[in-house]
Design a protein around this motif. Structure first.
Motif, PDB file in Angstrom:
ATOM      1  N   ASN A 272      -5.518  -9.859 -10.842  1.00  0.00           N
ATOM      2  CA  ASN A 272      -6.211  -9.277 -11.995  1.00  0.00           C
ATOM      3  C   ASN A 272      -6.420  -7.781 -11.801  1.00  0.00           C
ATOM      4  O   ASN A 272      -6.203  -6.986 -12.730  1.00  0.00           O
ATOM      5  CB  ASN A 272      -7.559  -9.973 -12.195  1.00  0.00           C
ATOM      6  CG  ASN A 272      -8.376  -9.346 -13.309  1.00  0.00           C
ATOM      7  OD1 ASN A 272      -8.075  -9.473 -14.482  1.00  0.00           O
ATOM      8  ND2 ASN A 272      -9.438  -8.638 -12.938  1.00  0.00           N
TER       9      ASN A 272
ATOM     10  N   GLN B 281     -12.860  -7.068 -16.178  1.00  0.00           N
ATOM     11  CA  GLN B 281     -11.848  -6.674 -17.149  1.00  0.00           C
ATOM     12  C   GLN B 281     -11.266  -5.287 -16.887  1.00  0.00           C
ATOM     13  O   GLN B 281     -10.177  -4.982 -17.363  1.00  0.00           O
ATOM     14  CB  GLN B 281     -12.402  -6.749 -18.574  1.00  0.00           C
ATOM     15  CG  GLN B 281     -13.552  -5.790 -18.853  1.00  0.00           C
ATOM     16  CD  GLN B 281     -14.896  -6.438 -18.599  1.00  0.00           C
ATOM     17  OE1 GLN B 281     -14.989  -7.444 -17.908  1.00  0.00           O
ATOM     18  NE2 GLN B 281     -15.953  -5.869 -19.169  1.00  0.00           N
ATOM     19  N   PHE B 282     -11.959  -4.450 -16.137  1.00  0.00           N
ATOM     20  CA  PHE B 282     -11.382  -3.152 -15.796  1.00  0.00           C
ATOM     21  C   PHE B 282     -11.535  -2.855 -14.301  1.00  0.00           C
ATOM     22  O   PHE B 282     -11.646  -1.703 -13.893  1.00  0.00           O
ATOM     23  CB  PHE B 282     -11.993  -2.019 -16.647  1.00  0.00           C
ATOM     24  CG  PHE B 282     -13.488  -1.890 -16.557  1.00  0.00           C
ATOM     25  CD1 PHE B 282     -14.068  -1.029 -15.647  1.00  0.00           C
ATOM     26  CD2 PHE B 282     -14.308  -2.613 -17.398  1.00  0.00           C
ATOM     27  CE1 PHE B 282     -15.448  -0.887 -15.561  1.00  0.00           C
ATOM     28  CE2 PHE B 282     -15.691  -2.485 -17.328  1.00  0.00           C
ATOM     29  CZ  PHE B 282     -16.253  -1.618 -16.406  1.00  0.00           C
TER      30      PHE B 282
ATOM     31  N   GLN C 178     -10.640  -0.814 -20.888  1.00  0.00           N
ATOM     32  CA  GLN C 178      -9.533  -0.122 -20.225  1.00  0.00           C
ATOM     33  C   GLN C 178      -9.141   1.139 -20.987  1.00  0.00           C
ATOM     34  O   GLN C 178      -8.797   2.159 -20.376  1.00  0.00           O
ATOM     35  CB  GLN C 178      -8.343  -1.062 -20.092  1.00  0.00           C
ATOM     36  CG  GLN C 178      -8.602  -2.254 -19.183  1.00  0.00           C
ATOM     37  CD  GLN C 178      -7.431  -3.197 -19.088  1.00  0.00           C
ATOM     38  OE1 GLN C 178      -6.320  -2.863 -19.520  1.00  0.00           O
ATOM     39  NE2 GLN C 178      -7.644  -4.387 -18.525  1.00  0.00           N
TER      40      GLN C 178
ATOM     41  N   THR D 165      -2.132  -1.544 -16.213  1.00  0.00           N
ATOM     42  CA  THR D 165      -2.428  -1.287 -17.627  1.00  0.00           C
ATOM     43  C   THR D 165      -3.120   0.056 -17.810  1.00  0.00           C
ATOM     44  O   THR D 165      -2.731   0.867 -18.670  1.00  0.00           O
ATOM     45  CB  THR D 165      -3.305  -2.414 -18.190  1.00  0.00           C
ATOM     46  OG1 THR D 165      -2.669  -3.665 -17.975  1.00  0.00           O
ATOM     47  CG2 THR D 165      -3.539  -2.209 -19.673  1.00  0.00           C
TER      48      THR D 165
ATOM     49  N   THR E 191     -10.060  -2.198 -10.886  1.00  0.00           N
ATOM     50  CA  THR E 191      -8.786  -1.723 -10.346  1.00  0.00           C
ATOM     51  C   THR E 191      -8.659  -2.122  -8.879  1.00  0.00           C
ATOM     52  O   THR E 191      -9.575  -2.689  -8.286  1.00  0.00           O
ATOM     53  CB  THR E 191      -8.693  -0.201 -10.479  1.00  0.00           C
ATOM     54  OG1 THR E 191      -9.776   0.409  -9.734  1.00  0.00           O
ATOM     55  CG2 THR E 191      -8.780   0.230 -11.932  1.00  0.00           C
TER      56      THR E 191
ATOM     57  N   ALA F  38     -11.887  -6.394 -23.124  1.00  0.00           N
ATOM     58  CA  ALA F  38     -10.837  -6.218 -22.113  1.00  0.00           C
ATOM     59  C   ALA F  38     -10.032  -4.942 -22.378  1.00  0.00           C
ATOM     60  O   ALA F  38      -9.967  -4.040 -21.531  1.00  0.00           O
ATOM     61  CB  ALA F  38      -9.923  -7.446 -22.093  1.00  0.00           C
TER      62      ALA F  38
ATOM     63  N   ASN G 284      -4.822  -4.826 -14.062  1.00  0.00           N
ATOM     64  CA  ASN G 284      -5.661  -3.796 -14.682  1.00  0.00           C
ATOM     65  C   ASN G 284      -5.244  -2.401 -14.246  1.00  0.00           C
ATOM     66  O   ASN G 284      -5.251  -1.454 -15.049  1.00  0.00           O
ATOM     67  CB  ASN G 284      -7.128  -4.031 -14.312  1.00  0.00           C
ATOM     68  CG  ASN G 284      -7.685  -5.295 -14.937  1.00  0.00           C
ATOM     69  OD1 ASN G 284      -7.154  -5.804 -15.925  1.00  0.00           O
ATOM     70  ND2 ASN G 284      -8.746  -5.827 -14.356  1.00  0.00           N
TER      71      ASN G 284
END
Length: 364
Positions: free
Chosen positions: A131, A311-312, A220, A138, A314, A216, A135
């Motif tokens: 994940n 969700q963000f 980002q 993305t 890194t 999400a 992230n």
């Protein structure tokens, strides 16, 4: 009438008696100098010879020091870099690699238990690692692509003669000089759900408020906006410096062929900037892989989890969470070395693309 006093012998004749006050060696002694004047004259000659010898030794010593200075000074000038690199670069890298092969906790860093590649194999089945990697990719794409495109456009505008061009060049570099903490805290206020200025502007346009931090893609996008704002001016100045090194003859030839400014930019400027564009892409990719400060501060008091659903989060945040929150230094070291291997792959791709570009340019 003859005088009783003997005639004085001419001074220039042979056998003439020495003049009164002169030494046996012919050295002239000042009248009234007293006894021992001749010895002092000889001592002065000896002292002069001794002084010449001392001067010669001093010059030789200075010459030796000069040769040593010329030979060793360059090494002394570059030595601080290597000392700091060994202390804060190479040693941590090697120690981290050694720790990644052990089970070691932050509470007892001296107690290591050998586990081999187990820390790396656990990453393969760790959903939080994948994940964080997704992230990172993305956010890297969302921040790098617009950032470089905007930087290229700003550099193209600054390349023309403008009034106050120096002011604009300093202005575009100002975000880069701003602290990441200050910039992130300002953007947290801008992207606030209830009182943020961006939601206020969306409300003026008839759009419902957006919960930027808990979504999400929205979270980002918000983190990517901070990166874009901070680094666009830096890349713009790099592009501007590269543009100013392009020969004006190419633009004049294109203008004579009837090319517009847009066509000159696409067919003259961009092809000439391919090595520079490749450099900025690689540097931005490395920076995106190591992204840490912006998502950490954007989460506020939430810590290093990168939001309620990660969700963000890194790779940099996941490394920090494993090492300094969960206290698993072995796992954190494995993540660090995985990031290092990713950067090696990025560097290899950069080398291959650069080699291909050089071959294609030589073929022309």
């Amino acid at each position: 009438m003859a005088s009783d006093a003997p005639a004085a012998a001419p001074s220039g004749e042979e056998g003439a008696a020495p003049a009164p006050g002169s030494g046996a060696s012919g050295a002239r002694i000042r009248p009234g100098a007293g006894p021992g004047a001749e010895d002092r004259t000889r001592d002065g000659s000896a002292n002069g010879s001794k002084g010449d010898a001392q001067d010669e030794r001093r010059r030789e010593r200075r010459s030796r020091w000069y040769r040593r200075d010329v030979r060793w000074s360059p090494y002394a000038f570059v030595a601080p870099f290597f000392v700091f690199f060994l202390a804060f670069g190479l040693f941590p890298l090697l120690y981290t690699g050694w720790a990644s092969l052990h089970r070691v906790e932050l509470t007892a860093p001296g107690d290591m238990e050998w586990v081999g590649l187990r820390n790396f194999s656990r990453l393969v089945s760790d959903e939080f690692f994948w994940n964080a990697l997704k992230n990172t990719l993305t956010i890297g794409v969302l921040s790098t692509v617009p950032q470089l495109l905007i930087a290229l456009g700003i550099a193209h505008l600054l390349n023309y003669r403008l009034r106050g061009s120096m002011f604009f060049r300093v202005a575009v570099l100002t975000p880069y000089a701003t602290s990441v903490a200050a910039a992130t805290l300002v953007f947290v206020l801008l992207f606030g759900r209830d009182y943020g200025m961006i939601n206020w502007a969306l409300g003026m346009a008839g759009i419902d408020p957006v919960d930027w931090q808990n979504g999400a893609w929205t979270s980002q996008l918000a983190v990517s906006t901070i990166v874009i704002w901070r680094w666009t001016g830096y890349n713009a100045l790099i592009y501007l410096a590269a543009m100013q090194s392009i020969p004006h003859d190419l633009y004049e030839s294109a203008a004579l062929d009837g090319a517009s400014r847009r066509q000159q930019f696409l067919h003259v400027t961009v092809p000439s900037l391919r090595p520079t564009i490749l450099f900025t892409v690689v540097v931005s990719t490395i920076g995106a892989t190591q992204l840490f400060g912006e998502p950490l501060l954007y989460n506020g008091a939430g810590g290093a989890n990168g939001g309620a659903d990660h969700q963000f989060q890194t790779l940099g945040l996941y490394l920090y969470e494993q090492g300094w929150v969960n206290l698993h230094l072995g796992r954190a070291s494995a993540i660090a070395w995985t990031m290092f291997l990713i950067l090696l792959v990025v560097g290899a791709v950069n080398w291959l693309i650069g080699r291909r570009l050089r071959i294609s340019s030589q073929g022309r």
